[in-house]
Design an enzyme around this catalytic site. Structure first.
Site, PDB file in Angstrom:
ATOM      1  N   LYS A 116     -10.267  -9.292  -4.395  1.00  0.00           N
ATOM      2  CA  LYS A 116     -11.089  -9.899  -5.452  1.00  0.00           C
ATOM      3  C   LYS A 116     -12.536 -10.005  -4.963  1.00  0.00           C
ATOM      4  O   LYS A 116     -12.758 -10.272  -3.776  1.00  0.00           O
ATOM      5  CB  LYS A 116     -10.565 -11.302  -5.796  1.00  0.00           C
ATOM      6  CG  LYS A 116     -11.405 -12.011  -6.864  1.00  0.00           C
ATOM      7  CD  LYS A 116     -10.771 -13.282  -7.345  1.00  0.00           C
ATOM      8  CE  LYS A 116     -11.130 -14.501  -6.550  1.00  0.00           C
ATOM      9  NZ  LYS A 116     -12.584 -14.789  -6.465  1.00  0.00           N
ATOM     10  N   GLU A 189     -14.527 -18.141 -14.482  1.00  0.00           N
ATOM     11  CA  GLU A 189     -14.662 -19.489 -13.916  1.00  0.00           C
ATOM     12  C   GLU A 189     -15.729 -20.289 -14.656  1.00  0.00           C
ATOM     13  O   GLU A 189     -16.877 -19.840 -14.806  1.00  0.00           O
ATOM     14  CB  GLU A 189     -14.999 -19.412 -12.411  1.00  0.00           C
ATOM     15  CG  GLU A 189     -15.146 -20.812 -11.810  1.00  0.00           C
ATOM     16  CD  GLU A 189     -15.052 -20.874 -10.291  1.00  0.00           C
ATOM     17  OE1 GLU A 189     -14.731 -19.855  -9.657  1.00  0.00           O
ATOM     18  OE2 GLU A 189     -15.291 -21.969  -9.749  1.00  0.00           O
TER      19      GLU A 189
HETATM   20  O1  KIV Z   1     -11.685 -18.715  -3.704  1.00  0.00           O
HETATM   21  C1  KIV Z   1     -11.026 -19.173  -4.652  1.00  0.00           C
HETATM   22  O2  KIV Z   1     -10.142 -20.019  -4.475  1.00  0.00           O
HETATM   23  C2  KIV Z   1     -11.318 -18.670  -5.978  1.00  0.00           C
HETATM   24  C3  KIV Z   1     -10.687 -19.381  -7.143  1.00  0.00           C
HETATM   25  C4  KIV Z   1     -11.378 -20.655  -7.388  1.00  0.00           C
HETATM   26  C5  KIV Z   1     -10.630 -18.512  -8.339  1.00  0.00           C
HETATM   27  O3  KIV Z   1     -12.048 -17.750  -6.121  1.00  0.00           O
END
Ligand code: KIV
Length: 285
Positions: A116, A189
């Protein structure tokens, strides 16, 4: 019972069939096992570990090596859940080549199935480059905590009309750009729920919301917020347990029992094994 491991196409199918996706952050084997047991669909090894585990003010100091270390532990505990590794600040912003190198480490050394990264339009060539080597990418738009200094705090994004940074039109364009670049899902978010609903209706990839209302295809919570372990939880988080209180209560009871000599009891202690007497030896006259 052996469980079937979830894959990227499984997550895509969940959007198509209307089954909501559950994602929770996990940072180690012990909690990954428990979340997997609870049938959480996706375990995100989030860079929020910088805040909830390491005690930093924000996620910026977290390193790639630290993320790989935690991803490896989570991957060992996830028999069913899809494992997503969160690319930390500085591990992908320099160039698509740097991003590809980091993504390879997440998959090869960490055991992640997906990586991600934060950002929309500006991350298109990066998402394309990682996707081109066969590593699926989850996008993250709206409030992107790695840009906290640019945003000026953890503020709701997309409230105002317009296309400037942080405006509604820009968040929408970011989400569209992430999908067009080949992302397999996108985290939304801290955006208004009507904007999240619009993005969710338009995109063909799943949207996973945090502070983005109920109309997303799935939801994500930070583990420590969900368990009631966070020192400060944001407004959008819900605590499903009060583990901070439980931990303090348990530790206080332990301290009291040790100080007063009521722990350990006989039941927690070992005993010397009584030697078996030797048989009598016959003595000849
Ligand atoms: O790093 C994380 O935990 C996140 C979430 C808040 C989506 O990116």
């Amino acid at each position: 019972m052996e469980r079937k491991k979830l894959t990227v196409p499984d997550i895509g199918r969940m959007k198509a069939t209307g089954e909501r996706i559950t994602m929770v952050t996990a940072y180690d084997w012990a909690f990954a096992r428990l979340l997997d047991e609870a049938e959480v669909d996706v375990l995100l090894v989030g860079d929020t570990l910088g805040v909830v585990l390491q005690g930093h003010e924000n996620t910026l100091p977290v390193t790639l090596d630290e993320m790989i270390y935690h991803t490896r532990m989570v991957a060992r505990g996830a028999r069913r859940a899809l494992v997503v590794g969160d690319m930390p600040f500085g591990s992908y912003q320099l160039s698509p080549t740097q991003a590809v190198e980091s993504a390879i480490r997440f998959v090869k050394d960490g055991g992640a199935q997906v990586v991600k990264l934060e950002g929309g339009i500006t991350m298109v060539s990066t998402i394309e480059a990682i996707t081109a080597i066969g590593v699926p990418v989850m996008g993250h738009v709206g409030l992107t905590p790695q840009s906290v200094h640019q945003i000026g705090g953890y503020r709701v994004q997309g409230r105002n009309r317009g296309h400037a940074r942080g405006d509604r039109g820009r968040v929408l364009d970011d989400a569209r750009a992430v999908e067009a670049a080949g992302a397999i899902a996108v985290v939304l978010e801290c955006i208004p729920q009507d904007l999240a609903a619009e993005i969710t209706a338009e995109l063909t990839i799943p949207t996973i919301g945090i502070g983005a209302g109920v109309h997303c295809d799935g939801q994500v919570l930070v583990l420590h917020d969900l368990l009631g372990l966070s020192a400060r939880a944001p407004k959008f988080a819900k605590a499903y347990a009060a583990l901070a209180d439980a931990v303090v209560d348990a530790a206080e009871t332990y301290v009291r029992e040790v100080k007063t000599g009521t722990f350990p009891t006989d039941a927690h202690s070992f005993h010397t094994i009584t030697p078996v007497p030797a048989p009598p030896v016959a003595v000849r006259a």
